[in-house]
Design an enzyme around this catalytic site. Structure first.
Site, PDB file in Angstrom:
ATOM      1  CB  SER A 140      -0.953   0.019   1.196  1.00 35.21           C
ATOM      2  OG  SER A 140      -0.240   0.138   2.409  1.00 35.21           O
ATOM      3  CE  LYS A 177      -2.906   2.177   4.011  1.00 34.87           C
ATOM      4  NZ  LYS A 177      -2.265   0.953   4.548  1.00 34.87           N
TER       5      LYS A 177
END
Length: 221
Positions: A140, A177
């Site tokens: 990701s 993230k």
């Protein structure tokens, strides 16, 4: 002393500021947007010129593959592509960092059962002193140069600035993230368009900020 043009100095300072503020260098698109270039190609040309002059090193294949050189203190260089363990350094200068693998729900991230190994590393490699290494799982954050299997150096914090890369726990999941807060709402942004943005409401969601990314070790697979 490096002889740089005014524009090259501006870009070099922008790279340094991005590393200081977020722990990672900017992308070509971010440089172009910040300096008003029409395309990322213009930013790439200036980066190549900086690389030829020895101010930076460019790693192919990643959008943030920029490493500061030319007398920049090692602490300002967050990303290291090297085998583990690292080259010999006097033991007195090394620090021991636990490597955290999979994290069980409801237990502290540094609980003993999560620690897969301990590595001795040079703290000068990181933008701030880390507390642990986290084994990255998944893709990701691919476009930030953070790949599956990498070891992310993490400093434990209880707050973060917009744009910084963080390790967060949401319910039973631990994720890496980019952090962005808009009012009470927290967004966790991937660096891969194939993954969705995670939206967190601290009032209803079980959210814990586990730490801030301060560097990266890439092991040989």
């Amino acid at each position: 002393m490096l002889k740089l043009t005014a524009r090259q100095e501006q870009i070099l300072n922008l790279i340094k500021e991005a590393i200081d503020n977020t722990g990672f260098p900017p992308t070509r698109a971010e440089i172009a947007q910040e300096l008003g270039f029409r395309s990322a190609n213009a930013a790439e040309e200036h980066l190549q010129a900086l690389a030829r002059k020895g101010a930076i090193e460019i790693s192919p294949g990643t959008s943030r593959g920029i490493r500061l050189l030319g007398g920049t203190p090692p602490s300002a260089v967050p990303a290291v592509s090297a085998p583990i363990p690292l080259p010999a350094i006097p033991p007195a200068l090394l620090m021991a960092l636990p490597l955290v693998g999979r994290v069980a729900a409801g237990s502290p991230i540094l609980a003993q059962e999560h620690v897969e190994a301990t590595y001795s590393v040079d703290p000068a490699m990181f933008s701030a002193k880390p507390d642990f290494l986290l084994k990255v799982r998944g893709w990701s954050m691919r476009d930030a140069g953070i790949c599956d299997g990498d070891f992310l150096a993490v400093k434990k914090v209880d707050s973060a600035k917009n744009g910084q890369i963080v390790v967060a726990r949401i319910g039973e999941e631990v994720t890496v993230k980019r952090y962005r807060q808009n009012g009470p709402t927290i967004e966790l942004l991937p660096e891969n368009p194939e993954f969705p943005v995670i939206t967190v409401d601290p009032n209803t969601d079980e959210f814990v900020l586990e730490g801030l990314a301060v560097g990266l070790l890439r092991s040989w697979h």
